[in-house]
Design a protein around this motif. Structure first.
Motif, PDB file in Angstrom:
ATOM      1  N   LYS A 250      32.425 -20.174 -74.985  1.00  0.00           N
ATOM      2  CA  LYS A 250      31.863 -20.254 -73.445  1.00  0.00           C
ATOM      3  C   LYS A 250      32.605 -21.124 -72.255  1.00  0.00           C
ATOM      4  O   LYS A 250      33.552 -21.779 -72.889  1.00  0.00           O
TER       5      LYS A 250
ATOM      6  N   ASP B 223      22.044 -16.620 -73.342  1.00  0.00           N
ATOM      7  CA  ASP B 223      22.150 -15.175 -72.688  1.00  0.00           C
ATOM      8  C   ASP B 223      20.724 -14.608 -72.970  1.00  0.00           C
ATOM      9  O   ASP B 223      20.285 -14.879 -74.181  1.00  0.00           O
TER      10      ASP B 223
ATOM     11  N   GLU C 133      23.632  -8.022 -73.082  1.00  0.00           N
ATOM     12  CA  GLU C 133      23.441  -9.281 -71.980  1.00  0.00           C
ATOM     13  C   GLU C 133      23.092  -8.784 -70.735  1.00  0.00           C
ATOM     14  O   GLU C 133      23.730  -7.858 -70.027  1.00  0.00           O
TER      15      GLU C 133
ATOM     16  N   GLY D 189      23.332 -14.273 -68.100  1.00  0.00           N
ATOM     17  CA  GLY D 189      24.336 -15.471 -68.867  1.00  0.00           C
ATOM     18  C   GLY D 189      24.103 -16.774 -68.151  1.00  0.00           C
ATOM     19  O   GLY D 189      24.315 -16.653 -66.855  1.00  0.00           O
TER      20      GLY D 189
HETATM   21 MN    MN Z   1      27.864 -13.842 -70.098  1.00  0.00          MN
END
Ligand code: MN
Ligand code: ATP
Length: 462
Positions: free
Chosen positions: A360, A377, A385, A388
């Motif tokens: 991340k 997420d 996804e 985010g």
């Molecule tokens: Mn993402």
């Protein structure tokens, strides 16, 4: 006479009145005595039927009224005897704005494939499918502003041209006015960007978040909604090189507040579309995805699961399911993993949190375990996804330590660090890919079909 939009013919009490309509011909059929034209003006998925009595109209003139031509008609709006429509217009005046040669106009018959329509993206808004998608897209954009404005968020315009190359969200498109055939060079023989337009290298933004944080730590709560560019060479049905992103950022929100905001926000948008785009969604439900409305309603009813990445990986490992990409703690989850959790395991949206820090971004708040960060997420059925986000690291020293560990070039980022030097506060935010929301709400399966003019690797036509 003032023009009436076709959508208003069906809703307002206009039966028995003389009306004027303008639009594009979808079809014409009939015989020597009477001709029927289906007219659409973009205001609704529904066509108005226009009846031409050949006692009043010249057959030759009506020949020009072919699929795709633009016409103006006045006549009486009457109840229709035909099935599938409530009213029709008995024409008494016809004006042809522009013909469309039947030999050349590509949208003759229904049932073109979505792939073919992508090749004529300049005309596809005239189809039922793209009319519906684009009206829903417009309504969703309005719902987004409405949601945030009703909650006291300010719409912040973050720059599209940026000099920071450390957002870490994806490869960037360079912006330059230098002559690429013959760029100026410095003493080392490298391109001399001090002579470029901005005096340094610049690129199109991959995210407005960093500037968004500046807004949030002054105005309290902001959102951005604008174009975003990623030069990622990923030819998937969920990635565009140019897409629209919504990024709320809120001072004093922790990750729990952030999750609540994300869930409320998505549900608000979906229910706005269901309430305001019923005809279009019903059409898409009928034509493309018979479970669309049921899926939208089920998401509205369900509480999103909240689960740590660590627990998510455990479920995936114990599932016994064979995935194309292996799952293990530390792996970046692929769409197939995300969809397994959502579609097969929980059967509702999942918010996955506390990811390994290695996968991340540097600005995410570090957890006490030293291994994970307060990322989140939001994972959706069919999409994977859709959002985010994270709580941000507000501690200057911890943020700097991460920047050094990752060797991130921060020379142009002093302004961002100032948020942590002066009156730093806990804060959180997220990014929603607008087209992924439109995908979900329309039930379309390829992201190229929910934006008017898609930009993808090798494609910038139109
Ligand atoms: Mn993402
Ligand atoms: P993905 O893993 O799907 O590539 P990401 O993790 O790179 O996405 P973020 O940087 O978190 O994406 O961006 C926030 C949101 O923007 C994503 O949740 C997604 O909805 C959307 N998004 C990201 N990249 C794209 C893209 N290339 N095209 C369309 N939407 C995108």
């Amino acid at each position: 006479m003032k023009r009436t939009k076709i959508v208003d013919l069906f809703s307002a009490d206009m039966l028995g009145k003389e009306v004027s309509v303008k639009g594009w011909v979808r079809t014409r059929r009939g015989n020597k005595h009477v001709q029927f034209v289906a007219l659409n003006d973009g205001s609704t998925i529904r066509n108005i039927q226009i009846v031409f009595d050949l006692a009043k109209f010249d057959e030759e003139q009506l020949k020009a009224v072919s699929t795709g031509s633009a016409i103006h008609v006045t006549g009486m709006l009457v109840e229709s005897m035909g099935k599938g429509q409530t009213c029709e217009i008995q024409a008494d005046m016809l004006e042809i704005y522009g013909g469309a040669d039947p030999e050349k106009y590509p949208l003759q018959k229904k049932g073109h494939t979505l792939e073919f329509l992508r090749e004529i993206a300049h005309l596809r808004p005239r189809t039922n499918t793209f009319g519906a998608v684009l009206r829903i897209r417009s309504a969703l954009a309005f719902a987004i502003h409405k949601f945030f404005q009703e909650r006291g968020f300010y719409y912040l315009h973050t720059p599209l041209i940026t000099a920071s190359d450390c957002e870490g969200a994806g490869a960037m498109f360079q912006v330059t006015t230098l002559d690429l055939e013959n760029p100026p060079r410095n003493e080392e023989g490298k391109v001399d960007y001090t002579q470029d337009f901005f005096g340094k290298t610049t690129a199109l933004t991959v995210s407005g978040q960093l500037e968004g944080e500046l807004g949030a730590t002054a105005l309290g709560a902001i959102y951005t909604f604008g174009p975003t560019f990623r030069a990622e060479n990923s030819n998937t049905p969920r990635h565009l090189a140019e897409f629209w992103m919504i990024e709320p950022e809120v001072a004093f929100n922790d990750i729990t507040d952030n999750m609540e905001l994300a869930e409320d926000f998505i549900k608000y948008c979906i229910s706005y579309a269901l309430d305001n785009c019923r005809d279009d969604i019903e059409f898409l439900n009928e034509m493309y995805d018979k479970e669309l409305i049921a899926r939208l309603e089920s998401v509205l009813k369900s509480d999103f699961v909240r689960l740590s990445y660590t627990d998510g990986v455990k479920i995936l490992e114990e599932s016994g399911k064979k995935f194309e990409f292996p799952v293990y703690w530390g792996a970046d989850l692929q769409s197939e993993h995300e969809r397994f959790l959502v579609e097969e395991h929980f059967k509702r949206p999942v918010i996955l949190t506390d990811y390994p820090k290695e996968i991340k971004a540097f600005y995410m708040k570090q957890n006490a375990d030293g291994k994970t960060v307060r990322a989140m997420d939001v994972l959706f059925p069919k999409i994977g996804e859709i959002i985010g986000g994270s709580e941000r690291e507000e501690n200057y020293d911890k943020l700097m330590q991460r920047i050094e560990e990752l060797d991130i070039p921060m020379k142009d980022m002093w302004w961002y660090l100032d948020t942590r030097r002066f009156g730093t506060v806990p804060h959180s935010g997220f990014g929603l890919g607008f087209e992924r929301l439109v995908l979900f709400v329309t039930g379309m399966t390829n992201i190229r079909d929910v934006i008017p003019f898609p930009r993808t690797p090798g494609n910038a036509e139109f």
